[in-house]
Scaffold this active site. Structure first.
Site, PDB file in Angstrom:
ATOM      1  N   GLN A 191       1.985  -6.057  -3.328  1.00  0.00           N
ATOM      2  CA  GLN A 191       2.405  -6.197  -1.927  1.00  0.00           C
ATOM      3  C   GLN A 191       3.648  -5.595  -1.613  1.00  0.00           C
ATOM      4  OE1 GLN A 191       1.347  -9.546  -3.619  1.00  0.00           O
ATOM      5  NE2 GLN A 191      -0.481  -8.580  -2.921  1.00  0.00           N
ATOM      6  N   GLY A 205      -4.589  -4.461  -3.813  1.00  0.00           N
ATOM      7  CA  GLY A 205      -5.406  -3.317  -4.133  1.00  0.00           C
ATOM      8  C   GLY A 205      -4.655  -2.259  -4.544  1.00  0.00           C
ATOM      9  N   HIS A 206      -4.756  -1.815  -5.678  1.00  0.00           N
ATOM     10  CA  HIS A 206      -3.913  -0.723  -6.381  1.00  0.00           C
ATOM     11  C   HIS A 206      -4.828   0.573  -6.837  1.00  0.00           C
ATOM     12  CE1 HIS A 206      -0.324  -3.450  -7.164  1.00  0.00           C
ATOM     13  NE2 HIS A 206      -0.517  -3.386  -5.903  1.00  0.00           N
ATOM     14  N   LYS A 238       1.869   2.212  -5.054  1.00  0.00           N
ATOM     15  CA  LYS A 238       2.268   1.600  -6.238  1.00  0.00           C
ATOM     16  C   LYS A 238       1.423   1.783  -7.338  1.00  0.00           C
ATOM     17  CE  LYS A 238       2.348  -2.478  -4.295  1.00  0.00           C
ATOM     18  NZ  LYS A 238       2.055  -2.275  -2.928  1.00  0.00           N
ATOM     19  N   ASP A 255       0.854  -1.202  -0.139  1.00  0.00           N
ATOM     20  CA  ASP A 255      -0.125  -0.129  -0.040  1.00  0.00           C
ATOM     21  C   ASP A 255       1.003   1.350   0.104  1.00  0.00           C
ATOM     22  OD1 ASP A 255      -2.295  -1.404   0.044  1.00  0.00           O
ATOM     23  OD2 ASP A 255      -2.121  -1.781   2.382  1.00  0.00           O
TER      24      ASP A 255
HETATM   25  P1  GDP Z   1      -0.786   0.325  -3.503  1.00  0.00           P
HETATM   26  O1  GDP Z   1      -1.428  -0.955  -3.144  1.00  0.00           O
HETATM   27  O2  GDP Z   1       0.555   0.431  -3.459  1.00  0.00           O
HETATM   28  O3  GDP Z   1      -1.214   0.621  -5.039  1.00  0.00           O
HETATM   29  O4  GDP Z   1      -1.463   1.503  -2.808  1.00  0.00           O
HETATM   30  P2  GDP Z   1      -3.138   1.704  -2.069  1.00  0.00           P
HETATM   31  O5  GDP Z   1      -3.869   2.013  -3.467  1.00  0.00           O
HETATM   32  O6  GDP Z   1      -3.597   0.289  -1.538  1.00  0.00           O
HETATM   33  O7  GDP Z   1      -2.917   2.488  -0.969  1.00  0.00           O
HETATM   34  C1  GDP Z   1      -2.354   3.829  -1.245  1.00  0.00           C
HETATM   35  C2  GDP Z   1      -3.450   5.035  -1.253  1.00  0.00           C
HETATM   36  O8  GDP Z   1      -2.945   6.266  -0.951  1.00  0.00           O
HETATM   37  C3  GDP Z   1      -4.524   5.137  -2.182  1.00  0.00           C
HETATM   38  O9  GDP Z   1      -5.604   5.378  -1.694  1.00  0.00           O
HETATM   39  C4  GDP Z   1      -3.875   6.156  -2.883  1.00  0.00           C
HETATM   40  O10 GDP Z   1      -4.985   6.924  -3.643  1.00  0.00           O
HETATM   41  C5  GDP Z   1      -3.373   6.994  -1.930  1.00  0.00           C
HETATM   42  N1  GDP Z   1      -2.077   8.073  -2.272  1.00  0.00           N
HETATM   43  C6  GDP Z   1      -1.200   7.639  -3.213  1.00  0.00           C
HETATM   44  N2  GDP Z   1      -0.215   8.752  -3.113  1.00  0.00           N
HETATM   45  C7  GDP Z   1      -0.606   9.351  -2.530  1.00  0.00           C
HETATM   46  C8  GDP Z   1      -0.135  11.031  -1.913  1.00  0.00           C
HETATM   47  O11 GDP Z   1       1.023  11.294  -2.231  1.00  0.00           O
HETATM   48  N3  GDP Z   1      -0.792  11.507  -0.819  1.00  0.00           N
HETATM   49  C9  GDP Z   1      -2.095  10.996  -0.602  1.00  0.00           C
HETATM   50  N4  GDP Z   1      -2.543  11.588   0.457  1.00  0.00           N
HETATM   51  N5  GDP Z   1      -2.478   9.992  -0.789  1.00  0.00           N
HETATM   52  C10 GDP Z   1      -2.053   9.185  -1.798  1.00  0.00           C
HETATM   53  P1  IMO Z   2      -0.885  -4.067  -2.439  1.00  0.00           P
HETATM   54  O1  IMO Z   2      -0.491  -4.506  -3.524  1.00  0.00           O
HETATM   55  C1  IMO Z   2      -1.119  -4.524   2.110  1.00  0.00           C
HETATM   56  C2  IMO Z   2      -0.937  -8.680   3.529  1.00  0.00           C
HETATM   57  C3  IMO Z   2      -2.283  -9.084   4.365  1.00  0.00           C
HETATM   58  C4  IMO Z   2      -1.626 -10.174   5.404  1.00  0.00           C
HETATM   59  C5  IMO Z   2      -0.556 -10.918   4.575  1.00  0.00           C
HETATM   60  C6  IMO Z   2      -0.872 -12.107   3.881  1.00  0.00           C
HETATM   61  O2  IMO Z   2      -2.338  -3.393  -2.289  1.00  0.00           O
HETATM   62  O3  IMO Z   2       0.208  -3.437  -1.812  1.00  0.00           O
HETATM   63  P2  IMO Z   2      -2.483 -12.757   1.887  1.00  0.00           P
HETATM   64  O4  IMO Z   2      -3.955 -12.565   1.463  1.00  0.00           O
HETATM   65  O5  IMO Z   2      -1.556 -12.427   0.795  1.00  0.00           O
HETATM   66  O6  IMO Z   2      -2.035 -14.339   2.067  1.00  0.00           O
HETATM   67  O7  IMO Z   2      -2.272 -12.039   3.043  1.00  0.00           O
HETATM   68  O8  IMO Z   2      -0.094 -10.007   3.581  1.00  0.00           O
HETATM   69  N1  IMO Z   2      -1.371  -8.192   2.481  1.00  0.00           N
HETATM   70  C7  IMO Z   2      -1.224  -7.066   1.899  1.00  0.00           C
HETATM   71  N2  IMO Z   2      -0.942  -5.930   2.673  1.00  0.00           N
HETATM   72  N3  IMO Z   2      -1.211  -4.593   0.528  1.00  0.00           N
HETATM   73  C8  IMO Z   2      -1.213  -5.572   0.080  1.00  0.00           C
HETATM   74  O9  IMO Z   2      -1.170  -5.515  -1.464  1.00  0.00           O
HETATM   75  C9  IMO Z   2      -1.365  -6.893   0.429  1.00  0.00           C
HETATM   76  N4  IMO Z   2      -1.400  -8.127   0.006  1.00  0.00           N
HETATM   77  C10 IMO Z   2      -1.517  -9.040   1.192  1.00  0.00           C
HETATM   78  O10 IMO Z   2      -2.822  -8.143   5.086  1.00  0.00           O
HETATM   79  O11 IMO Z   2      -1.055  -9.366   6.392  1.00  0.00           O
HETATM   80 MG    MG Z   3      -2.863  -1.614  -1.672  1.00  0.00          MG
END
Ligand code: GDP
Ligand code: IMO
Ligand code: MG
Length: 425
Positions: free
Chosen positions: A223, A40-41, A16, A13
């Site tokens: 991840q 979840g991207h 990415k 998270d």
């Molecule tokens: P990922 O799994 O690495 O793609 O990240 P996620 O999408 O799960 O979580 C990142 C969250 O931060 C999302 O809700 C993005 O919209 C948000 N985000 C990304 N870059 C920024 C930033 O520079 N500032 C803020 N406030 N939010 C951001």
């Molecule tokens: P993105 O790509 C954050 C965590 C789960 C759990 C562990 C194992 O959005 O960054 P799993 O379902 O993979 O067997 O769970 O890994 N986890 C993540 N945490 N971002 C993710 O993906 C994750 N994918 C798995 O919360 O701790």
């Molecule tokens: Mg994510």
């Protein structure tokens, strides 16, 4: 653009999806190489918000080729839903989305076993998986009892699934979980497979042909490093290799195809699920980060655990991934902090640690050694040029680069595509 491999440098998270979307403008092909719908991207473009789980984040740039590589475990029904939702929102996938015939399928029994195993664990031992069937699907792959995407439309699929299900139902019964009905499982998988059939192809050949034709490839990790099955906080990890080494085995492209590694890292740290987290803040400061950063899981909606930036993790990630540049995200989330802490080392049993110890019992007892930095107390999220950032914000970013030994490549100050600064990529 040089072929770029983008990895998460913390516990996932990191943003990415946003950074992949930003860099996609310069890429010809965007390829995911591991994980599954546990990812979840999130990408925000104006008023539109997309959360992608299996489809590469390059899909939002028209005309880019997107590949779901052989290293993934794919829930066919979840992927059908994701493709249909994209299509309904006007995003075309036909002819530009390709699914590896060597990727493994997540069958409903994998999800049932994932949930049943987690339910059996004590609170302290729970991994807190996303319950998307990831662990059991990768276990079947390694156990040589998996089903690959290319085999989903095989005439003997029903026979194979029936045989597998007999064994899985025994395991479910042992775990005290409800068993599954073979006909329902087969019908669900077959229906999804029919829809996905035109997308399933030999992506190893497709990617290598693109590489030979000098197309620019962007590798999208899911991840993060600390969730890596080998380098993460085992057993509180996922079941794949999100680190840069996973990119070759997860795509079939050779190591020299990767020309640059970009590590995505937040200006603080978050983690979802169980396991050690040395800089975790269980107080109002952590709550403030969660609120301002909207730190709730993009896949499961769970509140993310929040804490200070951990330079021990950053240095370790830089080392195992060979990070050339950081993409630092979410700087704006720290806009209202008077003082900011950065963990520069750990201490445990009187010993100082400058790198992440392998032992989970040591890591659980590690206390962070902090260095403090002054906050800038000015909004940054509307800023569109790096030069216009407050001096103290730039100094904090520089400090993160200095303590981790990696220069800055990209900086992000809001969820929007537009507030991303390109420094050195
Ligand atoms: P990922 O799994 O690495 O793609 O990240 P996620 O999408 O799960 O979580 C990142 C969250 O931060 C999302 O809700 C993005 O919209 C948000 N985000 C990304 N870059 C920024 C930033 O520079 N500032 C803020 N406030 N939010 C951001
Ligand atoms: P993105 O790509 C954050 C965590 C789960 C759990 C562990 C194992 O959005 O960054 P799993 O379902 O993979 O067997 O769970 O890994 N986890 C993540 N945490 N971002 C993710 O993906 C994750 N994918 C798995 O919360 O701790
Ligand atoms: Mg994510």
């Amino acid at each position: 653009m040089r072929n770029t491999l983008l990895i998460g440098a913390q516990w996932g998270d990191e943003g990415k999806g946003k950074v992949v979307d930003f860099l996609s403008q310069d890429a010809d092909v965007v390829v995911r190489y591991q994980g599954g719908s546990n990812a979840g991207h999130t990408i925000e473009i104006g008023a539109e918000r997309y959360v992608l789980h299996l489809v590469p984040s390059g899909i939002l740039y028209p005309g880019k080729t997107c590949v779901i590589g052989n290293g993934l475990v794919i829930d066919p029904a979840a992927l059908v839903k994701e493709i249909k939702e994209l299509n309904e929102r006007g995003i075309n996938t036909t002819g530009r989305l390709h699914i590896s015939d060597r990727a493994h399928a997540v069958i409903p029994y994998h999800k049932a076993l994932d949930a049943a195993r987690e339910n059996k664990l004590t609170a302290a031992a729970k991994i807190g998986t996303t319950q998307r069937g990831i662990g059991p699907a990768y276990a079947d792959k390694v156990n040589r009892t998996g089903v690959r995407m290319g085999d989903l439309t095989d005439s003997n699929l029903a026979v194979t699934l029936t045989a597998r299900l007999a064994e899985k139902n025994e395991q479910l019964a042992l775990l005290g979980a409800p068993t599954l009905d073979a006909a329902a499982v087969i019908a669900e998988v077959q229906q999804a497979a029919e829809f996905l059939k035109p997308y399933i192809t030999d992506t190893v050949k497709l990617l290598n042909d693109a590489y030979k034709a000098k197309k620019s490839v962007l590798f999208e990790g899911a991840q993060g490093t600390m969730l890596d099955i080998d380098f993460g906080t085992y057993p509180f990890v996922t079941s794949s290799n999100p680190t840069s080494g996973g990119a070759c085995v997860g795509t079939g492209l050779p190591p020299h195809a990767v020309e640059r590694v970009l590590g995505v890292i937040k200006a603080y740290t978050t983690r979802v699920g169980g396991g050690p987290f040395p800089t975790e803040l269980l107080d109002d400061v952590g709550e403030g980060l969660r609120k301002r950063g909207r730190e709730f899981g993009a896949t499961t909606g769970r509140p993310r655990r929040c804490g200070w930036f951990d330079a021990v993790v950053a240095r370790y990630s830089a080392m195992v991934n060979g990070v050339d540049h950081w993409a630092i995200t979410k700087l704006d989330v720290m806009d209202e902090m008077e003082t900011i802490k950065v963990c520069v080392a750990y201490e445990c049993d009187g010993k100082r640690y400058d790198t992440v110890p392998a032992s989970i019992s040591i890591l659980e007892r590690c206390k962070p050694v902090y260095k403090e930095y002054p906050g800038w107390m000015t909004p940054t999220s509307g800023i569109t040029r790096y030069e216009d950032l407050p001096a103290k914000a730039k100094a904090y970013v520089q400090a993160l680069c200095d303590v981790s030994g990696v220069p800055l490549g990209v900086l992000s100050v809001s969820p929007q595509r537009s507030s991303t600064f390109r420094i050195a990529v």
